[in-house]
Design an enzyme around this catalytic site. Sequence first.
Site, PDB file in Angstrom:
ATOM      1  N   CYS A   1      73.632  -7.111  23.971  1.00 36.20           N
ATOM      2  CA  CYS A   1      72.337  -7.474  23.371  1.00 36.20           C
ATOM      3  C   CYS A   1      71.169  -6.900  24.171  1.00 36.20           C
ATOM      4  O   CYS A   1      70.226  -6.346  23.590  1.00 36.20           O
ATOM      5  CB  CYS A   1      72.202  -8.990  23.275  1.00 36.20           C
ATOM      6  SG  CYS A   1      73.307  -9.753  22.080  1.00 36.20           S
TER       7      CYS A   1
ATOM      8  N   HIS B   1      70.841  -3.171  23.650  1.00 32.23           N
ATOM      9  CA  HIS B   1      70.315  -2.939  22.299  1.00 32.23           C
ATOM     10  C   HIS B   1      68.792  -3.137  22.285  1.00 32.23           C
ATOM     11  O   HIS B   1      68.050  -2.311  21.735  1.00 32.23           O
ATOM     12  CB  HIS B   1      71.015  -3.917  21.347  1.00 32.23           C
ATOM     13  CG  HIS B   1      70.535  -3.884  19.948  1.00 32.23           C
ATOM     14  ND1 HIS B   1      71.225  -3.254  18.948  1.00 32.23           N
ATOM     15  CD2 HIS B   1      69.434  -4.435  19.365  1.00 32.23           C
ATOM     16  CE1 HIS B   1      70.570  -3.411  17.805  1.00 32.23           C
ATOM     17  NE2 HIS B   1      69.493  -4.126  18.035  1.00 32.23           N
ATOM     18  N   GLU B   2      68.322  -4.227  22.893  1.00 33.83           N
ATOM     19  CA  GLU B   2      66.892  -4.533  22.869  1.00 33.83           C
ATOM     20  C   GLU B   2      66.092  -3.578  23.759  1.00 33.83           C
ATOM     21  O   GLU B   2      64.978  -3.183  23.400  1.00 33.83           O
ATOM     22  CB  GLU B   2      66.634  -5.987  23.261  1.00 33.83           C
ATOM     23  CG  GLU B   2      67.326  -7.018  22.388  1.00 33.83           C
ATOM     24  CD  GLU B   2      67.069  -6.911  20.892  1.00 33.83           C
ATOM     25  OE1 GLU B   2      66.172  -6.167  20.450  1.00 33.83           O
ATOM     26  OE2 GLU B   2      67.791  -7.588  20.135  1.00 33.83           O
ATOM     27  N   ILE B   3      66.639  -3.172  24.897  1.00 32.79           N
ATOM     28  CA  ILE B   3      65.938  -2.199  25.747  1.00 32.79           C
ATOM     29  C   ILE B   3      65.847  -0.860  25.033  1.00 32.79           C
ATOM     30  O   ILE B   3      64.811  -0.181  25.113  1.00 32.79           O
ATOM     31  CB  ILE B   3      66.589  -2.094  27.138  1.00 32.79           C
ATOM     32  CG1 ILE B   3      66.289  -3.372  27.942  1.00 32.79           C
ATOM     33  CG2 ILE B   3      66.086  -0.857  27.885  1.00 32.79           C
ATOM     34  CD1 ILE B   3      66.954  -3.441  29.300  1.00 32.79           C
TER      35      ILE B   3
ATOM     36  N   LEU C   1      62.898  -1.157  22.903  1.00 40.17           N
ATOM     37  CA  LEU C   1      61.659  -1.044  23.683  1.00 40.17           C
ATOM     38  C   LEU C   1      61.342   0.407  24.019  1.00 40.17           C
ATOM     39  O   LEU C   1      60.183   0.787  24.155  1.00 40.17           O
ATOM     40  CB  LEU C   1      61.767  -1.854  24.981  1.00 40.17           C
ATOM     41  CG  LEU C   1      61.855  -3.364  24.838  1.00 40.17           C
ATOM     42  CD1 LEU C   1      62.024  -4.000  26.214  1.00 40.17           C
ATOM     43  CD2 LEU C   1      60.668  -3.949  24.095  1.00 40.17           C
TER      44      LEU C   1
END
Length: 164
Positions: A130, A133-135, A138
């Site tokens: 997760c 995925h989020e980095i 960003l």
Amino acid sequence: MSVRPIVIFPDTALKVPAEPVEQFDGALRALADDLHDTIRAAPGVGITAPHIGVPLRLVVLDLPELGGRRDYANPEILGFSQETMEHTEGSVSMPGATETVTRPRAVDIRFRDLDGAIHEERLEGFAAICMQHEIDQLDGMFWLQRLSKLKRDRLIRRWEKSRK
């Protein structure tokens, strides 16, 4: 606190690298609360400020493995494990579309909390997937870019067809 509209693929806002968080104040806490409300309503387990059109490096994860909600300002990956794992990924910005992605099983990260204090921690398994995925988001890299061109094109066609 409120649920905010989510930016939907292929909006170009999802391709823009986010700016570092510099102000650790009530406005940042309110944004994190809105992100949390939005991800719970979506539903999902992780979201970034760019997912709601705010170009800041802020991630909110809500995972049992982490004890529930965790807020990460300016997260960065310091190191990856050599061991990888496959996981089915998707995005709140592309609801209903999923595909298998291979990523490192563990990551070491550095981030700031909502008060600006610096932390380092190791995430493993689903939490590591997760966060990576989020980095990526960003950094302006939508998760589809982790797929082969063939898989990506097929998935986009299926998703666009389902939206009509």
